[in-house]
Scaffold this motif. Sequence first.
Motif, short mmCIF file in Angstrom:
data_model
loop_
_atom_site.label_atom_id
_atom_site.label_comp_id
_atom_site.label_asym_id
_atom_site.label_seq_id
_atom_site.Cartn_x
_atom_site.Cartn_y
_atom_site.Cartn_z
N LEU A 64 0.83 -1.21 0.00
CA LEU A 64 0.00 0.00 0.00
C LEU A 64 0.86 1.26 0.00
N VAL A 65 1.86 1.29 0.88
CA VAL A 65 2.72 2.46 0.96
C VAL A 65 3.56 2.60 -0.30
N GLY A 66 4.19 1.50 -0.74
CA GLY A 66 5.04 1.55 -1.91
C GLY A 66 4.29 1.93 -3.17
N THR A 67 3.09 1.37 -3.36
CA THR A 67 2.31 1.66 -4.56
C THR A 67 1.79 3.10 -4.53
N THR A 68 1.38 3.58 -3.35
CA THR A 68 0.93 4.97 -3.24
C THR A 68 2.04 5.94 -3.62
N VAL B 163 9.11 -1.83 1.52
CA VAL B 163 8.47 -0.74 0.75
C VAL B 163 9.29 -0.38 -0.49
N PRO B 164 10.63 -0.20 -0.39
CA PRO B 164 11.38 0.22 -1.57
C PRO B 164 11.29 -0.77 -2.74
N GLY B 165 11.31 -2.08 -2.44
CA GLY B 165 11.20 -3.05 -3.52
C GLY B 165 9.88 -2.95 -4.25
N ASN B 166 8.79 -2.81 -3.49
CA ASN B 166 7.49 -2.63 -4.12
C ASN B 166 7.42 -1.31 -4.89
N PHE B 167 8.01 -0.27 -4.33
CA PHE B 167 8.01 1.04 -5.01
C PHE B 167 8.65 0.96 -6.38
N ARG B 168 9.80 0.30 -6.46
CA ARG B 168 10.51 0.24 -7.74
C ARG B 168 9.69 -0.49 -8.80
N ILE B 169 9.06 -1.59 -8.41
CA ILE B 169 8.24 -2.34 -9.37
C ILE B 169 7.00 -1.54 -9.74
N GLU C 54 -7.18 5.59 -13.90
CA GLU C 54 -6.54 5.33 -15.19
C GLU C 54 -5.31 4.43 -15.07
N VAL C 55 -4.47 4.72 -14.07
CA VAL C 55 -3.18 4.01 -13.97
C VAL C 55 -3.31 2.74 -13.14
N LEU C 56 -3.82 2.84 -11.93
CA LEU C 56 -3.85 1.71 -11.00
C LEU C 56 -4.57 0.47 -11.55
N PRO C 57 -5.76 0.61 -12.17
CA PRO C 57 -6.44 -0.61 -12.66
C PRO C 57 -5.63 -1.39 -13.69
N ASN C 58 -4.69 -0.75 -14.36
CA ASN C 58 -3.91 -1.41 -15.40
C ASN C 58 -2.61 -2.02 -14.88
N MET C 59 -2.43 -1.99 -13.57
CA MET C 59 -1.23 -2.60 -13.00
C MET C 59 -1.58 -3.51 -11.82
N ILE C 60 -2.86 -3.86 -11.69
CA ILE C 60 -3.31 -4.65 -10.54
C ILE C 60 -2.67 -6.03 -10.52
N HIS C 61 -2.69 -6.73 -11.67
CA HIS C 61 -2.19 -8.11 -11.67
C HIS C 61 -0.70 -8.20 -11.29
N PRO C 62 0.19 -7.41 -11.90
CA PRO C 62 1.59 -7.48 -11.46
C PRO C 62 1.76 -7.11 -9.99
N LEU C 63 0.93 -6.19 -9.50
CA LEU C 63 1.02 -5.81 -8.09
C LEU C 63 0.58 -6.95 -7.18
N LEU C 64 -0.43 -7.71 -7.60
CA LEU C 64 -0.85 -8.87 -6.81
C LEU C 64 0.26 -9.91 -6.75
N ALA C 65 0.92 -10.12 -7.89
CA ALA C 65 2.05 -11.05 -7.91
C ALA C 65 3.17 -10.56 -7.00
N ASP C 66 3.42 -9.24 -7.02
CA ASP C 66 4.46 -8.68 -6.16
C ASP C 66 4.07 -8.81 -4.69
N PHE C 67 2.77 -8.65 -4.39
CA PHE C 67 2.31 -8.84 -3.01
C PHE C 67 2.62 -10.26 -2.53
N GLY C 68 2.39 -11.24 -3.41
CA GLY C 68 2.70 -12.61 -3.04
C GLY C 68 4.18 -12.81 -2.74
N LEU C 69 5.03 -12.19 -3.56
CA LEU C 69 6.47 -12.31 -3.34
C LEU C 69 6.88 -11.61 -2.04
N ARG C 70 6.31 -10.42 -1.79
CA ARG C 70 6.62 -9.73 -0.53
C ARG C 70 6.21 -10.59 0.66
#
Length: 274
Positions: free
Chosen positions: A91-95, A150-156, A187-203
């Motif tokens: 949440l913090v990294g993506t925001t 947070v930084p790893g999620n931010f970069r992705i 506009e932006v967030l809905p088009n990156m949900i799937h990679p973010l879910l995968a990143d959540f799993g890795l985190r």
Amino acid sequence: MSRFTSFFRDLPLSGRIGLGLVLFWLAVALVGPALAPHPVGAFVDYDVFSGSSARFPLGSDYLGRDVLSRLLWGARYTVFLGAGAALLACLVGTTLALTAAVCGGWVDEVLSRAMDTLISIPSKIFALVMVAAFGSSLFLLLTITAVTYVPGNFRIARALAVNVVSFDFVTVARARGEGRLHLALREVLPNMIHPLLADFGLRFVFIVLLLSGLSFLGLGVQPPHADLGSLVRENMSGLIDGAPAIIVPAIAIATLTVGANLLIDALKPVEKKG
């Protein structure tokens, strides 16, 4: 239910195995303590490191406590701390990533350099220093592990967001006067949900391993409670005898992390809007 059935049917065998393992440990974390046959810290066996029996299905630990009861309680700390920290980190990294991508300019530069500075600190060293300095309460463990990733999620998330921002439909939205909040969330967030879910799993996997490592060093969840890493550490002396007290929690950590990885790898990419 039909959507879950369709999702499950589309998964390959490895993904179904991973989903089954993840759901199993989530169920254990939710209802396990209610099913525990003994209190988590109760001394119920005169023998230590006893084998499996009708009374103690997973044997007893180094103090004669029921391993099954401690495993059912320990899974709650491991799963919920890991999931909570992973969710907070994402949440913090993506925001911050959405803010950097949509605003651009000096905002992007400042946030990116700050995250680069934080990510240069080894995660385990940072966690060890913070826990040693401030203690190991559950809230502090949650905060430390979240901040660490947070930084790893931010970069992705930033890489994904910068790519989406360059699409024509975002340019059109800017031209019609949409604000930055609308651009980021609609506009932006809905088009990156799937990679973010995968990143959540890795985190989640990384955080579970980090928490287990901290507990193994005695800096995680404190007695009489324990997470899965603590169960491994406190029963190390039973390794020579192959006691279930040390083998079972090690298998639990392995199945949880491997299951999450199998599920992540099986997820199919979602087409971007554009």
